[in-house]
Design a protein around this motif. Structure first.
Motif, short mmCIF file in Angstrom:
data_model
loop_
_atom_site.label_atom_id
_atom_site.label_comp_id
_atom_site.label_asym_id
_atom_site.label_seq_id
_atom_site.Cartn_x
_atom_site.Cartn_y
_atom_site.Cartn_z
N PRO A 203 -12.68 -8.84 9.43
CA PRO A 203 -12.44 -7.50 8.91
C PRO A 203 -12.22 -7.48 7.39
CG PRO A 203 -10.44 -8.36 9.88
CD PRO A 203 -11.52 -9.37 10.17
N ARG A 204 -12.69 -6.41 6.77
CA ARG A 204 -12.34 -6.19 5.37
C ARG A 204 -10.86 -5.88 5.30
NH1 ARG A 204 -14.96 -1.75 2.41
NH2 ARG A 204 -14.35 -0.57 4.25
N ILE A 205 -10.19 -6.41 4.32
CA ILE A 205 -8.78 -6.13 4.12
C ILE A 205 -8.63 -5.21 2.92
CG2 ILE A 205 -6.51 -7.12 3.61
CD1 ILE A 205 -7.50 -9.73 4.87
N GLY A 206 -7.86 -4.15 3.10
CA GLY A 206 -7.59 -3.23 2.00
C GLY A 206 -6.10 -3.02 1.85
N LEU A 207 -5.68 -2.70 0.65
CA LEU A 207 -4.29 -2.40 0.37
C LEU A 207 -4.18 -0.92 -0.01
CD1 LEU A 207 -3.24 -5.45 -1.86
CD2 LEU A 207 -3.17 -5.24 0.63
N ALA A 208 -3.16 -0.25 0.54
CA ALA A 208 -2.89 1.15 0.18
C ALA A 208 -1.61 1.17 -0.65
CB ALA A 208 -2.73 2.00 1.43
N PHE A 209 -1.68 1.78 -1.82
CA PHE A 209 -0.55 1.78 -2.76
C PHE A 209 -0.29 3.21 -3.24
CE2 PHE A 209 1.42 1.34 -6.93
CZ PHE A 209 2.33 0.32 -6.75
N VAL A 210 0.92 3.71 -3.03
CA VAL A 210 1.31 5.03 -3.52
C VAL A 210 1.99 4.84 -4.88
CG1 VAL A 210 2.74 7.06 -3.12
CG2 VAL A 210 1.59 5.96 -1.19
N VAL A 211 1.37 5.38 -5.92
CA VAL A 211 1.87 5.19 -7.27
C VAL A 211 2.81 6.33 -7.66
CG1 VAL A 211 -0.11 6.35 -8.35
CG2 VAL A 211 1.22 4.67 -9.66
N THR A 212 3.92 6.00 -8.29
CA THR A 212 4.93 6.97 -8.73
C THR A 212 5.38 6.61 -10.14
OG1 THR A 212 6.80 5.67 -7.89
CG2 THR A 212 5.73 7.20 -6.35
#
Length: 400
Positions: A203-212
């Protein structure tokens, strides 16, 4: 251009349009009345992406999560509801393939709960993969153990997206979880190594990042971290605050864009590819488009309810540039009660997609008039629900 005329009996006389490639025989057309005339919308079974929220329960309690503010009751999808959803998606995809050669392309297990916490998530992923479509799982990564990773690979998941940001790190501490961040990172390294050992590109691995505002300085570290973890993409989103204190953390009132992030090398099977970071906009603009409508996506909730997008899948308060807005869940049908094709091609849903595609809504953020419409899912043009100030449509808020 072909003209439509009104006959003596008051009926519309429509010339044959199939030769021009607009419509095929037996296709259903929805008629919509506009201010200056009429519009014809072809109702096709052309769903391409289905988001399924199998649970709204989670093993974390992140401060930014909508679950802390919504009015919805928590729940978990039962097997009968999931089977109803799968039957509908299979039938819809087959109908699309036979009518215009398209069909369902991807199923994403996500929403606002932890999918890996569902006791039958592996059965669900395997059954979704059996439809011959891509399968994405979004997770906070805590349950992504070695055994879970092996099982997900066996179930043929092709994309895993892990949320990894300051808000999640804070949630680890709040729940008394020692070494939570280290566990998630270790799980991702092990997953990447497992993929390498099996000479797989998925599987492709992705990162989700919420920027503040508080974690903006961490943004520059993401490419190096993603390369270490074998992640091929990073999806960065702004924060959609649900409380007044978090409203002060938004970054989408900046005049300058977010700093560009360089690509990074990622080994994938026998190849070396370059990962990319997808950054959101940080300023309200004239261009508005709905990715859910453009990608022909549909959202199915844990209770079988059918919604058009993430923004309208729950009822909750949020703060748009400091102004409180009460969002109401917009349900168009339920897969337990009727086939998804009937919901998707219903007059209400077809007209809603057409309105969103043309974005026939007000623009509440830059209107300049303080009115009560913007406090709810309404606007001054009589739209309910309204996408007038949708931050998803501005590409300010992003989801997998």
């Amino acid at each position: 251009m072909a003209k439509i005329t009104v006959g003596k009996d008051g009926r519309l006389v429509v010339p044959a349009l199939s030769a021009a490639g607009h419509m095929a025989a037996q296709e259903v057309v929805v008629l919509e009345s506009l201010d200056d005339g009429l519009a014809l919308h072809v109702a096709r079974p052309d769903v391409q992406h289905a988001y399924i929220e199998v649970t709204t329960r989670c093993n974390l309690d992140c401060a930014m999560c909508v679950r802390n503010a919504w009015t919805d009751a928590p729940g978990q999808m039962d097997w009968e509801t999931f089977q109803a959803a799968m039957r509908s998606l299979s039938e819809l995809s087959n109908a699309a393939a036979s009518s215009h050669g398209g069909g369902l392309q991807r199923i994403t297990f996500g929403g606002y709960g932890e999918p890996l916490g569902h006791p039958r998530i592996l059965d669900m992923v395997a059954q979704a993969s059996a439809l011959g479509v891509g399968v994405t799982v979004t997770t906070n990564g805590l349950l992504l153990s070695g055994a879970m990773s092996k099982a997900l690979l066996a179930a043929r998941v092709d994309t895993i997206i892990v949320s990894l940001d300051t808000m999640h790190t804070q949630a680890y501490r709040q729940t008394g979880l020692t070494g939570g961040a280290d566990r998630v990172l270790s799980n991702l390294v092990a997953l990447s190594e497992l993929r390498r050992e099996q000479h797989l590109m998925v599987p492709r691995i992705g990162l989700a990042f919420v920027v503040t505002r508080s974690n903006l300085d961490e943004l520059a570290q993401l490419p190096k971290l993603a390369g270490t973890l074998g992640a091929s993409f990073v999806l960065v989103s702004n924060l959609l605050p649900h409380t007044p204190d978090l409203a002060g953390e938004i970054l989408y009132d900046r005049h300058e864009p977010l700093p560009a992030l360089p690509p990074w090398p990622v080994r994938s099977g026998d190849y070396v590819l370059y990962g990319v970071a997808r950054l959101p906009r940080v300023k309200w603009g004239a261009e508005r488009r709905c990715r859910f409508v453009e990608e022909r996506a549909v959202v199915i909730g844990w209770d079988g309810a059918v919604m058009p997008c993430y923004a309208l899948m729950h009822s909750y308060p949020c703060y748009i540039y400091g102004r409180r807005k009460n969002v109401t869940r917009y349900v168009l049908g339920n897969v337990r009660e009727q086939p998804l094709a009937d919901v998707w091609m219903s007059e209400e849903y077809v007209r809603f997609r057409a309105k969103v595609r043309d974005f026939r809504f007000a623009s509440c953020v830059d209107c300049g008039i303080a009115c009560s419409f913007a406090e709810n899912n309404d606007d001054c043009r009589g739209n309910t629900p309204s996408c007038a100030d949708c931050l998803f449509a501005q590409d300010i808020i992003r989801c997998p």
